[in-house]
Write a protein that holds these residues in place. Sequence first.
Motif, PDB file in Angstrom:
ATOM      1  N   CYS A  71      22.397  -1.658  -6.132  1.00  0.00           N
ATOM      2  CA  CYS A  71      21.147  -2.037  -5.478  1.00  0.00           C
ATOM      3  C   CYS A  71      19.988  -1.542  -6.341  1.00  0.00           C
ATOM      4  O   CYS A  71      20.014  -0.415  -6.841  1.00  0.00           O
ATOM      5  N   VAL A  72      18.998  -2.400  -6.506  1.00  0.00           N
ATOM      6  CA  VAL A  72      17.867  -2.125  -7.396  1.00  0.00           C
ATOM      7  C   VAL A  72      16.585  -2.036  -6.579  1.00  0.00           C
ATOM      8  O   VAL A  72      16.322  -2.894  -5.722  1.00  0.00           O
ATOM      9  N   VAL A  73      15.793  -1.019  -6.854  1.00  0.00           N
ATOM     10  CA  VAL A  73      14.490  -0.850  -6.206  1.00  0.00           C
ATOM     11  C   VAL A  73      13.417  -0.880  -7.288  1.00  0.00           C
ATOM     12  O   VAL A  73      13.451  -0.078  -8.224  1.00  0.00           O
ATOM     13  N   ASP A  74      12.476  -1.811  -7.169  1.00  0.00           N
ATOM     14  CA  ASP A  74      11.325  -1.886  -8.060  1.00  0.00           C
ATOM     15  C   ASP A  74      10.097  -1.478  -7.242  1.00  0.00           C
ATOM     16  O   ASP A  74       9.553  -2.274  -6.487  1.00  0.00           O
ATOM     17  N   ARG A  75       9.695  -0.223  -7.393  1.00  0.00           N
ATOM     18  CA  ARG A  75       8.613   0.294  -6.556  1.00  0.00           C
ATOM     19  C   ARG A  75       7.260  -0.342  -6.868  1.00  0.00           C
ATOM     20  O   ARG A  75       6.320  -0.211  -6.092  1.00  0.00           O
ATOM     21  N   SER A  76       7.148  -1.055  -7.981  1.00  0.00           N
ATOM     22  CA  SER A  76       5.883  -1.726  -8.272  1.00  0.00           C
ATOM     23  C   SER A  76       5.624  -2.867  -7.297  1.00  0.00           C
ATOM     24  O   SER A  76       4.490  -3.339  -7.168  1.00  0.00           O
ATOM     25  N   THR A  77       6.670  -3.330  -6.607  1.00  0.00           N
ATOM     26  CA  THR A  77       6.517  -4.428  -5.646  1.00  0.00           C
ATOM     27  C   THR A  77       6.557  -3.941  -4.198  1.00  0.00           C
ATOM     28  O   THR A  77       6.480  -4.754  -3.274  1.00  0.00           O
ATOM     29  N   ILE A  78       6.701  -2.628  -3.998  1.00  0.00           N
ATOM     30  CA  ILE A  78       6.836  -2.093  -2.636  1.00  0.00           C
ATOM     31  C   ILE A  78       5.763  -1.031  -2.415  1.00  0.00           C
ATOM     32  O   ILE A  78       5.913   0.127  -2.812  1.00  0.00           O
ATOM     33  N   GLY A  79       4.669  -1.427  -1.781  1.00  0.00           N
ATOM     34  CA  GLY A  79       3.587  -0.495  -1.497  1.00  0.00           C
ATOM     35  C   GLY A  79       3.810   0.275  -0.214  1.00  0.00           C
ATOM     36  O   GLY A  79       4.747   0.026   0.545  1.00  0.00           O
ATOM     37  N   ALA A  80       2.912   1.213   0.059  1.00  0.00           N
ATOM     38  CA  ALA A  80       3.036   2.083   1.232  1.00  0.00           C
ATOM     39  C   ALA A  80       3.000   1.290   2.532  1.00  0.00           C
ATOM     40  O   ALA A  80       3.719   1.603   3.486  1.00  0.00           O
ATOM     41  N   ARG A  81       2.179   0.239   2.605  1.00  0.00           N
ATOM     42  CA  ARG A  81       2.098  -0.561   3.833  1.00  0.00           C
ATOM     43  C   ARG A  81       3.416  -1.292   4.104  1.00  0.00           C
ATOM     44  O   ARG A  81       3.840  -1.411   5.256  1.00  0.00           O
ATOM     45  N   VAL A 293      16.476  -4.530  -3.400  1.00  0.00           N
ATOM     46  CA  VAL A 293      15.986  -3.956  -2.155  1.00  0.00           C
ATOM     47  C   VAL A 293      14.489  -4.203  -2.109  1.00  0.00           C
ATOM     48  O   VAL A 293      13.712  -3.560  -2.819  1.00  0.00           O
ATOM     49  N   THR A 294      14.080  -5.173  -1.293  1.00  0.00           N
ATOM     50  CA  THR A 294      12.688  -5.622  -1.295  1.00  0.00           C
ATOM     51  C   THR A 294      11.913  -5.203  -0.062  1.00  0.00           C
ATOM     52  O   THR A 294      10.700  -5.332  -0.021  1.00  0.00           O
ATOM     53  N   LEU A 295      12.582  -4.768   0.995  1.00  0.00           N
ATOM     54  CA  LEU A 295      11.939  -4.392   2.259  1.00  0.00           C
ATOM     55  C   LEU A 295      11.118  -5.549   2.818  1.00  0.00           C
ATOM     56  O   LEU A 295       9.950  -5.387   3.197  1.00  0.00           O
ATOM     57  N   GLY A 296      11.703  -6.719   2.842  1.00  0.00           N
ATOM     58  CA  GLY A 296      11.007  -7.851   3.453  1.00  0.00           C
ATOM     59  C   GLY A 296      10.550  -8.862   2.435  1.00  0.00           C
ATOM     60  O   GLY A 296      11.338  -9.373   1.642  1.00  0.00           O
ATOM     61  N   ASP A 297       9.232  -9.140   2.418  1.00  0.00           N
ATOM     62  CA  ASP A 297       8.703 -10.220   1.586  1.00  0.00           C
ATOM     63  C   ASP A 297       8.272  -9.765   0.202  1.00  0.00           C
ATOM     64  O   ASP A 297       7.679 -10.529  -0.548  1.00  0.00           O
ATOM     65  N   ALA A 298       8.560  -8.528  -0.147  1.00  0.00           N
ATOM     66  CA  ALA A 298       8.081  -8.022  -1.434  1.00  0.00           C
ATOM     67  C   ALA A 298       9.088  -8.275  -2.535  1.00  0.00           C
ATOM     68  O   ALA A 298       9.409  -7.412  -3.321  1.00  0.00           O
ATOM     69  N   GLY A 299       9.610  -9.494  -2.603  1.00  0.00           N
ATOM     70  CA  GLY A 299      10.719  -9.763  -3.502  1.00  0.00           C
ATOM     71  C   GLY A 299      10.370 -10.436  -4.803  1.00  0.00           C
ATOM     72  O   GLY A 299      11.249 -10.867  -5.534  1.00  0.00           O
ATOM     73  N   VAL A 300       9.094 -10.567  -5.124  1.00  0.00           N
ATOM     74  CA  VAL A 300       8.715 -11.227  -6.374  1.00  0.00           C
ATOM     75  C   VAL A 300       8.924 -10.263  -7.526  1.00  0.00           C
ATOM     76  O   VAL A 300       8.356  -9.171  -7.548  1.00  0.00           O
TER      77      VAL A 300
END
Length: 331
Positions: A71-81, A293-300
């Motif tokens: 599983c990959v997490v790109d934190r540049s696409t996942i903000g605090a909100r 792992v995008t946490l919803g719509d943050a998958g770009v």
Amino acid sequence: MEQGDVPISVVGALWVPDARWDSLERTYLRLTRPRLPLSSSSEVKGSKLCESQIAAVTKLLSLHECVFTACVVDRSTIGARIVEAHRVEQGARITSNLTNNPYPAVSEGLRALSNRILSLNDQLYVQFVAQCELMNVVLRNAMIYLACRRPVELSRFEWMVDSKGDSQAAGAIPVERLWRELVSPYIQFTSLRQAIPTYDGGDYSYFDKAFAKPQFPEYLKPFSSTGGRGQAFSGSAILRDMSFSAAAHPGLELVDIVTNATRRCLRGALGVDGWRGIPRIMIGKNPCSLNLVTLGDAGVVPPGPMREILKDFSLANGLPILTKDNLWRRK
């Protein structure tokens, strides 16, 4: 962006069939490991390996029919909100059907689970979601892949988790203890909301004997997307044989090598000769064998080396989840 600034994290799991473990361990310890650099603690660290050394390990895993999941997490696409919205949504889902539930102990346990998740800070929450999603994907892939190839492997799951604590208190540091407490109910809850897939031509007799409940428990029906139709399994039973280890272990070294290599490749810090074998030991999927792992719509996926590399982690380069015999019978 400099290599050190790329906010990409990877969590990985390596399935090793019981029937192949002895051979894998023996070959790795006698032939492969002596050629790899050791850290000051006499462990093999994936970050220290060159391309040819990683390729040799990947080939060894392929020969022993191992399967890598990541599983990959790109934190540049996942903000605090986004993190906050996802955390609140997950907490609400867990307690959404408690109003008419006649089992107080179950209700109390689910409220406690929801509160523990809501109390996690952003970093720990994203880490928790990635680790739980990894376990979820491993189980979902294994249920079809092994049922078509090695059904007896579904009768027992042995999990070993790399611990960041010392060897005397492995699994006891707060984040590991928290994850260990929450992952079983989380997997159980997820499976109720979205049933683990099966294949009509697969052999699930070993799994059913070991883990399936003969009747769907009444106390779980309010939380089931099917209203209690079909089978339920025990999440705690599947995860019962779990241990944490901070000591050097062949299996943990192997998964560290391929997980670290995957992260390096996505960061543009590893040449293709080092990572080209990794997609070949993963279940092939489109559009990507890696689980983002995008946490919803943050998958770009933003432009850069990661977007291009992801194209090579696909169905065409991965392991088929069904055998040729299964596909023939399906036609």
